[in-house]
Design a protein around this motif. Structure first.
Motif, PDB file in Angstrom:
ATOM      1  N   LEU A 157      -7.369  14.609  10.070  1.00 20.33           N
ATOM      2  CA  LEU A 157      -8.815  14.622  10.254  1.00 20.33           C
ATOM      3  C   LEU A 157      -9.316  15.955  10.780  1.00 20.33           C
ATOM      4  CD1 LEU A 157      -9.367  11.056  11.644  1.00 20.33           C
ATOM      5  CD2 LEU A 157     -10.070  11.953   9.434  1.00 20.33           C
ATOM      6  N   THR A 205      -6.218  -0.395  -5.921  1.00 20.56           N
ATOM      7  CA  THR A 205      -4.946  -0.969  -5.471  1.00 20.56           C
ATOM      8  C   THR A 205      -4.772  -0.762  -3.968  1.00 20.56           C
ATOM      9  OG1 THR A 205      -3.787   1.050  -6.099  1.00 20.56           O
ATOM     10  CG2 THR A 205      -3.728  -0.759  -7.672  1.00 20.56           C
ATOM     11  N   LEU A 206      -5.286   0.359  -3.465  1.00 20.68           N
ATOM     12  CA  LEU A 206      -5.209   0.571  -2.013  1.00 20.68           C
ATOM     13  C   LEU A 206      -6.051  -0.457  -1.259  1.00 20.68           C
ATOM     14  CD1 LEU A 206      -5.254   4.382  -1.280  1.00 20.68           C
ATOM     15  CD2 LEU A 206      -3.394   2.762  -1.054  1.00 20.68           C
ATOM     16  N   LYS A 207      -7.032  -1.026  -1.953  1.00 18.12           N
ATOM     17  CA  LYS A 207      -7.851  -2.058  -1.332  1.00 18.12           C
ATOM     18  C   LYS A 207      -7.285  -3.449  -1.611  1.00 18.12           C
ATOM     19  CE  LYS A 207     -11.234   0.288   0.590  1.00 18.12           C
ATOM     20  NZ  LYS A 207     -11.388   0.298   2.054  1.00 18.12           N
ATOM     21  N   GLY A 208      -6.070  -3.472  -2.112  1.00 19.66           N
ATOM     22  CA  GLY A 208      -5.393  -4.755  -2.268  1.00 19.66           C
ATOM     23  C   GLY A 208      -5.612  -5.443  -3.607  1.00 19.66           C
ATOM     24  N   ILE A 242      -7.807   6.693   4.564  1.00 16.37           N
ATOM     25  CA  ILE A 242      -7.456   6.001   5.804  1.00 16.37           C
ATOM     26  C   ILE A 242      -8.521   5.000   6.229  1.00 16.37           C
ATOM     27  CG2 ILE A 242      -5.774   7.639   6.694  1.00 16.37           C
ATOM     28  CD1 ILE A 242      -7.866   8.763   8.447  1.00 16.37           C
ATOM     29  N   SER A 243      -9.544   4.791   5.378  1.00 14.89           N
ATOM     30  CA  SER A 243     -10.334   3.582   5.592  1.00 14.89           C
ATOM     31  C   SER A 243      -9.854   2.497   4.632  1.00 14.89           C
ATOM     32  CB  SER A 243     -11.830   3.856   5.421  1.00 14.89           C
ATOM     33  OG  SER A 243     -12.107   4.266   4.113  1.00 14.89           O
ATOM     34  N   SER A 244      -8.713   2.767   3.948  1.00 17.24           N
ATOM     35  CA  SER A 244      -8.125   1.780   3.042  1.00 17.24           C
ATOM     36  C   SER A 244      -6.721   1.373   3.459  1.00 17.24           C
ATOM     37  CB  SER A 244      -8.045   2.333   1.621  1.00 17.24           C
ATOM     38  OG  SER A 244      -9.297   2.794   1.199  1.00 17.24           O
ATOM     39  N   GLU A 287      -5.134  -5.606   9.761  1.00 18.65           N
ATOM     40  CA  GLU A 287      -4.582  -5.260   8.457  1.00 18.65           C
ATOM     41  C   GLU A 287      -5.564  -5.601   7.325  1.00 18.65           C
ATOM     42  OE1 GLU A 287      -1.132  -4.210   8.737  1.00 18.65           O
ATOM     43  OE2 GLU A 287      -1.265  -3.598   6.649  1.00 18.65           O
ATOM     44  N   PHE A 303     -16.220   2.494   1.699  1.00 21.01           N
ATOM     45  CA  PHE A 303     -16.738   3.665   2.393  1.00 21.01           C
ATOM     46  C   PHE A 303     -17.005   4.804   1.415  1.00 21.01           C
ATOM     47  CE2 PHE A 303     -15.534   7.422   5.262  1.00 21.01           C
ATOM     48  CZ  PHE A 303     -16.840   7.592   5.692  1.00 21.01           C
ATOM     49  N   LEU A 341     -14.814   2.317  11.179  1.00 24.90           N
ATOM     50  CA  LEU A 341     -13.790   2.189  10.140  1.00 24.90           C
ATOM     51  C   LEU A 341     -12.377   2.388  10.669  1.00 24.90           C
ATOM     52  CD1 LEU A 341     -15.611   4.066   7.296  1.00 24.90           C
ATOM     53  CD2 LEU A 341     -14.960   1.665   7.307  1.00 24.90           C
ATOM     54  N   ASN A 342     -12.250   2.538  11.997  1.00 23.10           N
ATOM     55  CA  ASN A 342     -10.926   2.677  12.589  1.00 23.10           C
ATOM     56  C   ASN A 342     -10.258   3.983  12.187  1.00 23.10           C
ATOM     57  OD1 ASN A 342      -8.957   1.586  14.307  1.00 23.10           O
ATOM     58  ND2 ASN A 342      -7.697   0.983  12.566  1.00 23.10           N
ATOM     59  N   ILE A 343     -11.059   4.954  11.723  1.00 18.18           N
ATOM     60  CA  ILE A 343     -10.481   6.256  11.379  1.00 18.18           C
ATOM     61  C   ILE A 343     -10.173   7.020  12.660  1.00 18.18           C
ATOM     62  CG2 ILE A 343     -10.966   8.479  10.282  1.00 18.18           C
ATOM     63  CD1 ILE A 343     -12.597   6.962   8.199  1.00 18.18           C
ATOM     64  N   ARG A 393      -1.316  11.614  11.944  1.00 16.02           N
ATOM     65  CA  ARG A 393      -2.456  10.740  12.206  1.00 16.02           C
ATOM     66  C   ARG A 393      -3.691  11.529  12.630  1.00 16.02           C
ATOM     67  NH1 ARG A 393      -5.961   8.117  12.131  1.00 16.02           N
ATOM     68  NH2 ARG A 393      -6.552   6.091  12.968  1.00 16.02           N
ATOM     69  N   TRP A 399      -9.092  -3.550   6.251  1.00 19.12           N
ATOM     70  CA  TRP A 399      -9.146  -2.453   5.293  1.00 19.12           C
ATOM     71  C   TRP A 399      -9.648  -2.903   3.923  1.00 19.12           C
ATOM     72  CZ3 TRP A 399      -4.241  -0.991   8.080  1.00 19.12           C
ATOM     73  CH2 TRP A 399      -4.447   0.136   8.897  1.00 19.12           C
ATOM     74  N   ASN A 400      -9.308  -4.139   3.569  1.00 12.43           N
ATOM     75  CA  ASN A 400      -9.653  -4.600   2.223  1.00 12.43           C
ATOM     76  C   ASN A 400     -11.083  -5.120   2.102  1.00 12.43           C
ATOM     77  OD1 ASN A 400      -7.074  -3.968   1.629  1.00 12.43           O
ATOM     78  ND2 ASN A 400      -6.313  -6.084   1.540  1.00 12.43           N
ATOM     79  N   PHE A 442      -7.559   3.688  -6.026  1.00 11.97           N
ATOM     80  CA  PHE A 442      -8.233   3.254  -4.806  1.00 11.97           C
ATOM     81  C   PHE A 442      -8.426   1.739  -4.772  1.00 11.97           C
ATOM     82  CE2 PHE A 442      -9.157   7.752  -4.563  1.00 11.97           C
ATOM     83  CZ  PHE A 442      -8.906   7.976  -3.223  1.00 11.97           C
ATOM     84  N   LYS A 445       0.822  -1.200   0.000  1.00 11.67           N
ATOM     85  CA  LYS A 445       0.000   0.000   0.000  1.00 11.67           C
ATOM     86  C   LYS A 445       0.857   1.250   0.000  1.00 11.67           C
ATOM     87  CE  LYS A 445      -4.104  -2.169   1.635  1.00 11.67           C
ATOM     88  NZ  LYS A 445      -5.263  -2.174   2.527  1.00 11.67           N
TER      89      LYS A 445
END
Lengths: 414, 308
Positions: free
Chosen positions: A396, B97-100, A232-234, B67, B75, B48-50, A392, B70-71, B95, A3
């Protein structure tokens, strides 16, 4: 890791295609060359045809030898005399002659004229009149020649042989020879030392500025279009930050490499050897660590920004940090071994620039290298940690800029 | 799929979210409802752990955020935006690729979705050349391209024209069919009512109503009367046995304190309005919403302070 690379690739590919980047890539070296080289090239450009200079010689002792000397010394590229001397003195009063001379200048009959009063041997005063008094070359050449003649005349009057005097007053040429740590001799001009240090520091500065500004811009953009939330949700904020630093550094490296090649080609043309390999390799270590430190400072300072203007302001402060070592370059080069310079070398933001500047002039001792590099690594790690924490939370924050106490709270937060 | 337990978050002494628990299964559409500032977005961000909750847990298939999580989530944030200078297809692939996903795998899927949204011709155009609505479609594609197990959409329908709202609804129902868990937040109650299997109504950081749409309606009982009429209905709210009235030009939704009073109501209307329709119905989510959240200015609408 994947990533991080995806982020890096995106930042690199999208930014390298922008017009702004291409323009700065090409325009900056052109501007730098234009500023640095063009004026001196123009000033050095020889005259294309003979220049007529008038002389009003009231002393009656200078005009002839002046014409002779100027004719000997200054020739056009095609072998013709550079200057034609016109004697204007005809016994009338100085005022009338000056009026005549001024009219001749206005009519373009002469470029300008020297008025040499009868008292020149005592007062040493000479006047030059011309439409263009900014032509230093002509003025300088004539005044030096007139000076020679006046000195010879004075010497003769006092009973000295002018030839002997000239020999006695011969200029001293200083050849600087550097003695390396092993006691070997090495001829080195000031230019060489100056350039090797300066070029590396300038490159560091440009690299940091290019990548740092792009980095802050991209964070501000993602904040304002809220893509940061999708990002950051990815992936983790750390992946995002590291990816951005890698990608934008790549961009900076492309830029700096291209400029380095240009600089190298130019220097090869002038036969100036800029780099010594050993110095260059150590410099690279400082360059790399210094870059990481500055990048982290940029992230920490820039990521709380919410608008382009704020980002600009924050970048401004960091830029000052970068310019500081360059301002101090001269004193460092004159006195690389002073205690003050040694102490300043241990301030992490100054370390890369100071050590790189000191090396070509006088090698610092081994312990200094080890200590400064160790300190630099520690501060890079520390600054990266701080930057990561701030990043971090800061990504936001949309509305208002955080206060210092809020920043400290972010650092404490898990 | 998703299980949220006792989530709590305090910002600057304001309790944004307080002991929120909810559960979403795969193949379920879950409506997250609530007024502005109720804590919906904060809840979504914690899922979403943001942002990190002050307390409480979020698990996906029984496991905490990892880890890999995320994939498997997608959202669509409430406030939209894209990289204006970048090409559509490049943005979507980035985006993905960012999702794997690999670019190679993502490209045909991206083209398929662009086709579905009639954007295929714009694939190589820059985002800034698109209309707002089309940009929103691109963002939606980004959120679903990697076939997430959990899809979270914050106000997905706002900004879309009716044709595209139907398209979006159809796609959501397809995804539900394909076993995706879908959470969507909205202010449009009729939308939520038609789409959701379950809902959760949040107000001032707390869950006030939750359950399947049918359950919720049942719980709130058949105490609603819908009227269609001609005449001036402004007096309806003042009737003694009417607890709440939502009066429009020729239409009104009334809520009675007791269903046995429908007869009184009917006689009360006699001679004042010419009725076209008188219907006893389950309350709409809309009226439940107004009931629970309260009218503007009422005590229920003020933010709560943390007493820490």
């Amino acid at each position: 890791m994947n990533k991080k690379l995806a982020v890096a690739k995106w930042e690199f590919m999208e930014k390298i295609k922008t017009k702004a980047f291409l323009i700065s890539l090409i325009l900056t070296p052109i501007i730098m060359v234009a500023f640095g080289v063009l004026p001196s090239l123009l000033a050095m450009k020889p005259d294309e045809s003979s220049v007529v200079i008038g002389i009003i010689d009231e002393s009656r002792a200078i005009a002839t030898s002046l014409a002779q000397k100027v004719d000997e010394k200054y020739r056009l590229p095609d072998g013709q005399p550079n200057y034609m001397i016109r004697e204007l003195f005809d016994g009338t009063s100085a005022d009338e002659l000056k009026t005549l001379g001024n009219r001749m200048i206005a009519n373009d009959e002469i470029e300008g004229y020297f008025y040499i009063p009868a008292t020149v041997f005592d007062s040493g005063m000479v006047e030059y009149r011309a439409e263009n008094v900014g032509n230093f070359r002509t003025q300088e050449r004539f005044s030096r020649t007139i000076e020679e003649i006046v000195i010879e005349w004075r010497a003769k009057k006092e009973g000295y042989d002018p030839l002997l005097l000239r020999r006695l007053m011969a200029n001293i040429d200083v050849r600087s020879i550097k003695v390396t740590g092993e006691g070997e001799e090495k001829e080195s001009g000031f230019l060489e030392t100056f350039f090797s240090a300066y070029v590396i520091i300038m490159m560091l500065m440009f690299l940091v500025l290019t990548s740092g500004q792009l980095l802050i811009r991209s964070v501000v953009e993602e904040k304002s279009n809220r893509l940061i939330e999708v990002l950051i949700s990815s992936c983790s904020a750390r992946d995002l930050m590291v990816g951005k630093i890698i990608g934008l550094s790549g961009l900076g490296i492309v830029q700096v490499t291209l400029w380095a090649v240009i600089a190298f080609v130019i220097s090869a043309k002038f036969n100036a050897s800029i780099f010594q390999l050993d110095i260059f390799l150590i410099a690279l270590i400082y360059f790399f660590l210094g870059y990481l430190l500055y990048a982290a400072i940029f992230v920490a300072a820039g990521s709380p920004a919410t608008t382009e203007q704020e980002a600009q302001q924050l970048t401004g402060y960091v830029t000052l940090l970068l310019v500081f070592p360059i301002v101090l370059a001269m004193p460092v080069m004159q006195n690389p071994d002073s205690t003050l310079v040694k102490v300043l070398s241990f301030i992490p933001v100054l370390t890369p620039a100071f050590m790189v500047m000191r090396m070509p002039i006088q090698m610092p001792e081994l312990w200094e290298f080890l200590a400064t590099i160790a300190l630099l690594i520690v501060s890079v790690l520390g600054m990266m940690w701080v930057a990561g924490k701030i990043f971090r939370t800061a990504i936001l924050v949309y509305g208002k800029r955080p206060t210092i106490s809020e920043l400290i709270r972010w650092l404490r937060a898990a | 799929m998703l299980k949220v337990t006792n989530l709590r978050k305090v910002f600057d002494r304001i309790i944004a979210v307080d002991s929120v628990s909810l559960e979403v299964k795969r193949g379920e559409v879950f409506g997250l409802l609530g007024p502005n500032g109720a804590g919906k977005t904060t809840t979504i961000r914690m899922i979403l752990n943001i942002i990190q909750p002050d307390s409480g847990t979020v698990t996906f298939n029984g496991l905490p955020f990892r880890e890999e999580t995320w994939n498997i989530v997608g959202f669509l944030p409430e406030e939209r935006g894209l990289y204006r200078k970048s090409k559509l297809i490049n943005t979507i692939l980035y985006f993905a690729t960012l999702k794997g996903m690999s670019e190679r795998a993502a490209k045909p899927v991206a083209m398929k979705w662009l086709e579905r949204f009639s954007l295929v011709d714009s694939a190589h155009r820059k985002v800034e050349e698109l209309s707002k609505g089309n940009q929103q479609k691109v963002q939606f594609i980004i959120s679903i391209l990697h076939r997430p197990q959990l899809l979270i959409l914050d106000e997905p329908f706002s900004g879309l024209d009716p044709v595209n709202q139907i398209l979006l609804k159809d796609i959501l129902l397809e995804l539900r069919q394909q076993n995706t868990a879908i959470i969507f937040s909205t202010h449009q109650m009729d939308q939520a009512e038609k789409l959701s299997d379950s809902i959760c109504l949040i107000n001032k950081g707390r869950v006030v109503v939750e359950g399947s749409v049918a359950d919720v309606k049942k719980r709130y009982g058949k105490n609603s009367v819908h009227l269609e009429y001609e005449g001036d209905g402004s007096f309806l709210g003042a009737l003694p046995y009417v607890r709440r009235a939502d009066v429009y030009q020729n239409y009104a939704e009334l809520e009675l304190s007791d269903m046995s009073q429908t007869r009184d109501l009917l006689t009360g209307l006699d001679g004042k309005l010419s009725l076209r329709k008188f219907e006893i119905v389950e309350p709409s989510l809309h009226s439940i919403f107004l009931n629970v959240v309260g009218t503007p200015g009422s005590a229920a609408a003020q933010p709560r302070k943390a007493t820490a």
